[in-house]
Design an enzyme around this catalytic site. Structure first.
Site, PDB file in Angstrom:
ATOM      1  N   ASP A  90       4.354   1.261   1.467  1.00  0.00           N
ATOM      2  CA  ASP A  90       4.144   2.375   0.533  1.00  0.00           C
ATOM      3  C   ASP A  90       5.405   3.205   0.385  1.00  0.00           C
ATOM      4  O   ASP A  90       5.451   4.131  -0.424  1.00  0.00           O
ATOM      5  CB  ASP A  90       3.011   3.277   1.041  1.00  0.00           C
ATOM      6  N   ASP A 125      -6.488  -4.264  -1.346  1.00  0.00           N
ATOM      7  CA  ASP A 125      -5.985  -3.313  -0.359  1.00  0.00           C
ATOM      8  C   ASP A 125      -6.944  -3.218   0.821  1.00  0.00           C
ATOM      9  O   ASP A 125      -8.110  -3.655   0.741  1.00  0.00           O
ATOM     10  CB  ASP A 125      -5.875  -1.940  -1.067  1.00  0.00           C
TER      11      ASP A 125
END
Ligand code: DGJ
Length: 703
Positions: free
Chosen positions: A523, A453
């Site tokens: 997300d 990430d």
């Protein structure tokens, strides 16, 4: 022969299965673009290889399209290369010197060398041909053959010239966090439309891909010219229409705040920029790009596993007990890979601390990670884990020890985003710190999957200890170092699969995909919102690369309620994942979900290796439909989604694609059989009703 050179006319022709790409060396020694479209005899282009001026204000260079334009003399349109010499001169005069046709990894490649008339600098333009997909992969290498430094101020990968069209429609994607990959189009007028990132990574606000058509191309037909850039740092794609109704699309590393010092004897290679032309509309464009990724870009041909990810279930409240309970339930669902997300290390109890301290939090995992990993393995699943190696929280041991390891300017504040700063990974000691803790993590434990990430952009881009006059190299150096780290890790741990994530879909491009097996597009896991995100994604990137989680019935993102079926159908269109808090799921819910996971495994070869057809988009009738067909066209799966039924309006029949016209096909859930041509021309009925309804049809050829 896919690459031909006609000595007499000084014309190069790149022939793919369906297309020709033709350019020549004009009387001025410049590479003049001549043609890009369906297959043609190169000699027919010979008369086009000439220059003529309009006035002394619009000299001949304005009337031609250059393959790669060097800033200097009369070049006023977007240049491909701009340099500054040691003596203050800033002008290039590059002429074609020689060319070679070579074979590399089974592909034919044309390399044209251009040399400056007065200075020791060469440009090597490469064209690698992918004939079966009608694609050309271009890049440029700049070689300093002299003894002085040369400053590269703008180094683009390639410029794509679009043939004359009455109108030029540019299609691209835009977005933001939780709303990535939204399709847009615009008719180009004179001037420039710039798509770019200046944020240090690929970015969700734009993605390095473009398509141009005449405004009438559809999913199934029409001429489309397109390209996608392999770069995960600051990039720029400039679509420029001149006063003479010509369009060129130039792309590469963003020249904003960017410079590269090319020392004596050094060379600099640009990222690759793949381009293609198809007469088969946007659908064919996407299928060619998908196949290119499968066959030439991504590191592995393995099917992607059904995964479970703990993020939305536990956020930072990770502990061995809960994770083991989740793992048990995930295994009952049929999950193949159990991934622990953020929160397992250091003092990472929230997003304000711990990033950078990559040791297991013993309060959360008193017996280390091994206990959980063993449990996951015993349950028959692989184990995966989340990391964010480029970032650091100021509240961490790492930052307390090495405050100078982050990008910063000494006289400025350090802007925190999500309470974190970004490590200057270009510093050798930072790079080895990352390689060392990743190596330790991956060699101490049996880990099959890394989710990598990056949750912030680059600000205050100062590189401490790097020469002052080379500070603007930071944007390029960050991306290069990241690639080096991933390449090294892949070499050391070939069995580990990697997912690229940057606060959702901010680092998805053909550059990182050379190292990443899959991506996290957003997300936003609301199954309805995902449809448009996934649609935009699919224009460029292949379904297998798109991780999609099934999350709770009431979406945490927007409180929308969707059925389990709808959520599964939406997520089954890529690599299926589950991201719910299974510890709160009833046995019935788990059993029902296990049924969907079983179905997914059956259709996985179609989704992950088949051809994708976008049959309908929500923008039209409120129905989104996507079909996946295997290579033999003997089996297909169709997903369809209705947003809201209105005023008793009937839903249109759904016309399928990619079937064999005269073969008989049956829909698993329905009696009867139809020919491929009936399914493709009359279409199938869509029994969708009410709000947020969905269906999945499995269709097979009848013996
Ligand atoms: C952003 C990612 O996109 C999420 O999936 C999750 O991994 C969080 N970061 C963790 O901090």
């Amino acid at each position: 022969m896919t690459i031909q050179y006609n000595e007499q006319h000084r014309i190069f022709a790149i022939q793919t299965n369906q297309t020709s790409y033709i350019f020549g060396v004009n009387g001025k020694g410049r590479l003049q673009h001549l043609y890009w479209g369906s297959s043609l005899d190169p000699e027919d282009c010979a008369p086009l290889l000439r220059t003529w001026s309009h006035s002394s204000f619009d000299m001949e260079i304005e009337r031609i399209l250059e393959e790669y334009s060097f800033w200097g003399d009369l070049v006023y349109t977007e240049p491909s290369l701009k340099v500054s010499w040691h003596d203050g001169v800033r002008d290039l005069s590059m002429k074609v010197a020689e060319h070679r046709i070579v074979e590399q990894d089974g592909q034919e490649k044309l390399v044209i060398t251009l040399q400056d008339e007065a200075y020791p600098l060469e440009t090597h333009l490469s064209y690698t041909v992918i004939p079966e997909l009608d694609l050309i992969v271009r890049s440029a290498k700049i070689v300093n053959t002299g003894s002085h430094d040369v400053i590269l101020e703008n180094t683009q990968s390639a410029s794509w010239s679009i043939p004359y069209l009455p109108d030029y429609r540019l299609t691209h994607v835009t977005g933001k966090w939780s709303g990535e990959f939204q399709l847009r189009n615009t008719i180009l007028s004179e001037g420039k439309k710039v798509l770019e990132s200046r944020r240090g990574f690929t970015d969700s606000h734009a993605n390095p891909w473009f398509a141009v058509d005449n405004g009438y191309a559809t999913e199934d037909s029409g001429d489309v010219w397109f390209g996608a850039l392999a770069w995960s740092g600051n990039w720029k794609i400039t679509a420029e229409k001149t006063a003479f109704n010509q369009v060129k699309v130039t792309g590469g590393i963003n020249d904003f705040d960017s410079e590269w010092t090319l020392g004596a004897g050094e060379s600099f290679e640009t990222p690759t920029f793949v381009g293609g032309y198809t007469a088969g509309g946007f659908g064919e464009m996407s299928r060619h790009l998908h196949q290119y990724q499968y066959d030439y870009v991504i590191p592995s041909q393995e099917p992607r596993k059904v995964l479970y990810n703990s993020w939305e279930a536990t956020y930072f409240d990770v502990n061995a007990q809960d994770q083991m309970a989740l793992a048990e339930r995930a295994a009952r669902l049929g999950v193949e890979l159990f991934v622990v997300d953020d929160g397992w290390f250091g003092e990472r109890n929230h997003d304000r601390a711990g990033l950078g301290d990559w040791f297991v939090n013993r309060e959360k995992f008193p017996n280390g990670l091994e206990e959980l990993i063993q449990k996951v393995h015993n349950l028959g699943m692989g184990f995966g884990i989340w990391v964010e190696p480029e970032s650091v929280n100021p509240d961490s041991d790492l930052y307390r020890q090495h405050p100078d390891w982050v990008y910063h300017f000494p006289t400025r504040g350090r802007t925190e985003l999500r309470n974190q700063l970004l490590l200057n990974i270009t510093k050798p000691e930072v790079k080895s710190y990352i390689l060392q803790f990743m190596t330790e993590l991956l060699s101490k434990h049996d880990i099959a999957f890394i989710k990598w990430d990056m949750n912030r952009t680059i600000t205050q881009p100062g590189m401490k200890d790097h020469p002052l006059q080379r500070q603007k190299e930071v944007w390029i150096r960050h991306a290069h170092t990241l690639y080096e780290i991933w390449a090294e890790l892949r070499e050391r741990f070939p069995h580990v699969a990697f997912e690229t994530c940057a606060g959702g879909g901010s680092r998805i491009d053909l550059g990182i995909l050379r190292y990443a097996d899959q991506t996290w597009p957003s997300d936003n896991t609301d199954a309805f919102d995902r449809l448009s995100i996934q649609e935009g994604f699919s224009y460029v990137y292949a379904p297998k690369l798109m991780t999609c989680w099934v999350t709770e019935a009431i979406s945490g993102m927007n409180k929308r309620t969707t059925s389990l079926q709808y959520r599964f159908h939406s997520a089954m269109m890529g690599t299926l994942g589950i991201g719910s808090n299974l510890n709160e799921w009833s046995d019935e819910l788990i059993d029902e979900s296990a049924g969907y996971v079983r179905q997914y495994k059956e259709i996985r070869p179609l989704v992950q290796y088949g051809h994708q057809y976008r049959l309908d988009t929500l923008k039209k009738q409120g129905v989104a439909a996507v079909q996946y067909v295997n290579k033999e066209a003997s089996e297909t799966v169709v997903f369809a989604f209705l947003h809201s039924q209105r005023l008793g309006e009937p839903l249109p029949r759904l016309r399928l694609r990619g079937l064999q016209p005269d073969k008989m096909y049956a829909i698993e859930q329905l009696p009867g059989a139809w020919t491929g041509k009936a399914m493709m021309n009359i279409g199938i009925e869509l029994p969708l009703r009410g709000d947020l309804d969905s269906l999945m049809y499995r269709i097979r050829e009848q013996e």
